[in-house]
Design a protein around this motif. Structure first.
Motif, short mmCIF file in Angstrom:
data_model
loop_
_atom_site.label_atom_id
_atom_site.label_comp_id
_atom_site.label_asym_id
_atom_site.label_seq_id
_atom_site.Cartn_x
_atom_site.Cartn_y
_atom_site.Cartn_z
N PRO A 101 0.58 -1.29 -0.37
CA PRO A 101 0.05 -0.26 0.17
C PRO A 101 1.03 1.42 0.21
O PRO A 101 1.81 1.64 0.37
CB PRO A 101 -0.90 0.04 1.64
N ARG A 102 0.37 2.29 -1.36
CA ARG A 102 0.94 3.64 -0.79
C ARG A 102 0.56 4.62 0.00
O ARG A 102 -0.59 4.31 -0.06
CB ARG A 102 0.58 3.52 -2.21
N ILE A 103 1.36 5.48 1.28
CA ILE A 103 0.67 6.89 1.36
C ILE A 103 1.64 7.91 1.35
O ILE A 103 2.53 7.87 0.71
CB ILE A 103 0.73 6.49 3.01
N LEU A 147 -6.64 11.42 -4.27
CA LEU A 147 -5.71 10.03 -3.87
C LEU A 147 -5.44 8.89 -4.47
O LEU A 147 -5.19 8.19 -3.90
CB LEU A 147 -6.44 10.42 -2.66
N THR A 148 -6.52 9.08 -6.02
CA THR A 148 -6.70 7.40 -6.53
C THR A 148 -4.91 6.90 -6.80
O THR A 148 -3.99 7.16 -7.01
CB THR A 148 -6.90 8.12 -7.92
N GLY A 149 -4.75 5.48 -6.32
CA GLY A 149 -3.42 5.07 -5.98
C GLY A 149 -3.35 4.84 -5.03
O GLY A 149 -2.09 4.40 -4.16
N TYR A 150 -3.51 6.02 -3.48
CA TYR A 150 -3.29 6.06 -2.56
C TYR A 150 -3.80 5.23 -1.76
O TYR A 150 -5.46 5.28 -1.35
CB TYR A 150 -3.35 7.19 -2.22
N ALA A 151 -3.94 4.50 -0.35
CA ALA A 151 -4.16 4.01 1.02
C ALA A 151 -4.07 4.41 2.44
O ALA A 151 -4.58 3.94 2.70
CB ALA A 151 -3.44 2.18 0.64
N GLY A 152 -3.35 5.83 1.81
CA GLY A 152 -3.55 6.54 3.35
C GLY A 152 -3.02 7.91 2.65
O GLY A 152 -2.98 7.91 1.96
N LEU A 153 -3.35 8.68 3.44
CA LEU A 153 -2.61 10.15 3.52
C LEU A 153 -2.11 10.63 4.85
O LEU A 153 -2.63 10.29 5.90
CB LEU A 153 -3.90 11.30 3.31
N LEU A 154 -1.43 10.84 5.20
CA LEU A 154 -0.64 11.86 5.99
C LEU A 154 0.20 13.06 5.85
O LEU A 154 0.78 13.06 5.16
CB LEU A 154 0.57 10.61 6.79
N VAL A 155 -0.13 14.13 7.27
CA VAL A 155 -0.47 15.33 7.23
C VAL A 155 0.62 15.81 7.81
O VAL A 155 0.30 15.72 9.06
CB VAL A 155 -1.43 16.58 6.79
N LEU A 156 1.84 16.44 7.93
CA LEU A 156 2.40 16.92 8.66
C LEU A 156 2.37 17.86 9.75
O LEU A 156 1.26 18.56 8.87
CB LEU A 156 3.61 16.20 8.20
N GLY A 157 3.34 18.57 10.32
CA GLY A 157 2.79 19.72 10.64
C GLY A 157 4.13 20.76 10.27
O GLY A 157 4.73 20.52 9.18
N GLY A 158 3.96 21.87 10.74
CA GLY A 158 4.91 23.49 9.88
C GLY A 158 4.29 24.42 10.51
O GLY A 158 3.15 24.46 10.84
N ALA A 159 5.20 25.52 10.00
CA ALA A 159 4.90 26.70 10.56
C ALA A 159 3.90 27.76 9.40
O ALA A 159 2.76 28.66 11.38
CB ALA A 159 6.08 27.57 10.74
N ARG A 185 -3.69 -0.65 5.63
CA ARG A 185 -3.68 -1.61 5.22
C ARG A 185 -4.27 -2.86 5.15
O ARG A 185 -5.23 -2.91 4.18
CB ARG A 185 -2.27 -2.82 6.27
N SER A 186 -5.72 -2.94 6.41
CA SER A 186 -7.17 -3.15 6.08
C SER A 186 -7.52 -2.33 5.44
O SER A 186 -7.94 -3.16 4.58
CB SER A 186 -7.79 -2.65 7.45
N TYR A 187 -8.09 -0.98 5.26
CA TYR A 187 -8.00 -0.62 4.06
C TYR A 187 -8.01 -0.87 3.07
O TYR A 187 -8.23 -1.13 1.72
CB TYR A 187 -8.15 0.85 3.89
N ALA A 188 -6.54 -0.77 2.38
CA ALA A 188 -6.22 -1.05 1.24
C ALA A 188 -6.60 -2.98 1.30
O ALA A 188 -6.19 -2.95 -0.11
CB ALA A 188 -4.39 -1.64 0.97
#
Length: 246
Positions: free
Chosen positions: A8-10, A50-62, A241-244
């Motif tokens: 799975p790709r995120i 998000l086609t082709g992705y099994a997850g989205l992780l958005v990080l922090g920042g200023a 992984r379960s979603y994928a």
């Protein structure tokens, strides 16, 4: 490590230098997830969907969650957040990522009137944390690393609060079955916070915070941070992984 072609790709969105996926990324890698790390502040283009992705992780920042003029990629991030929630793609938003999640879905974000919250801060479980697939194992009073000038003022409609703190109410929440946002930094330890103190510490001190004490508190909490937050990252990776596999 050899990556299986069907792993799975995120999509991982990093908003500035020094704010990478850290402990969370180490756990998603160990779970066999394949990250596509995008640095939009460097001019790298975000995917349109998000086609082709099994997850989205958005990080922090200023940047602030609504600072579209200084961070012109933020509208596209908020659109991806809405797509994730609308389609059920697992989402984890960290600090700015959590604020973007709240704002994209109808909540609000504000500059903290009390100045920045920095250092290791104990969190309290809320009733809905029981049984939550990602945060259900977080013990009451678990410390979390903090470094934020803004905060979520209002959760989106239908959001479920999971963790809270004495000085910042909305520390973790869930929207729908597979989207989570957090105000704190489950991905960092003392070394990262020390880096932030060198760059942002003078401004934090002028606002009444104590950067040296913040770094010391995170370093002292590292044994608990290493125990609690990688476990939640593994739990989120299992949701992906379960979603994928569906």
């Amino acid at each position: 490590m050899t990556t299986h072609p069907d792993a799975p790709r995120i999509l991982v969105i990093q908003h500035e230098d020094g704010t990478g996926p850290g402990l969370v990324g180490a756990e998603t890698d160990a779970a066999g997830l394949v990250p596509h790390l995008v640095h939009p502040w460097r001019g790298e283009a975000l995917p349109a969907t998000l086609t082709g992705y099994a997850g989205l992780l958005v990080l922090g920042g200023a940047p602030g969650a609504g600072d579209d003029e200084t961070a012109p990629w933020l509208p596209a991030v908020r659109a991806l957040v809405r797509e994730a929630v609308g389609t059920g793609v697992p989402l984890l938003g960290i600090c700015l990522g959590g604020q973007l999640t709240a704002l994209a879905l109808g909540g609000s974000v504000r500059v903290r009137p009390r100045g920045p919250e920095i250092g290791a801060v104990p969190l309290r479980r809320l009733p809905a944390a029981d049984g939550d697939p990602v945060f259900g194992s977080v013990p009451d009073g678990a410390p979390a690393a903090q470094w934020h000038w803004d905060e979520i003022a209002e959760l989106p409609p239908g959001a479920v609060p999971l963790l809270t703190g004495a000085d910042c109410v909305h520390q973790a929440f869930r929207v729908g079955p597979r989207a989570w946002g957090v105000q704190f930094h489950p991905e960092v330890l003392g070394a990262a916070v020390a880096d932030w103190a060198r760059s942002d510490g003078p401004a934090a001190a002028r606002a009444g915070a104590d950067p040296a004490a913040a770094v010391a508190s995170v370093r002292a909490a590292e044994p608990e941070l290493r125990e609690v937050w990688p476990r939640t990252a593994r739990a989120w990776a299992e949701v992906v992984r379960s979603y994928a596999r569906r």
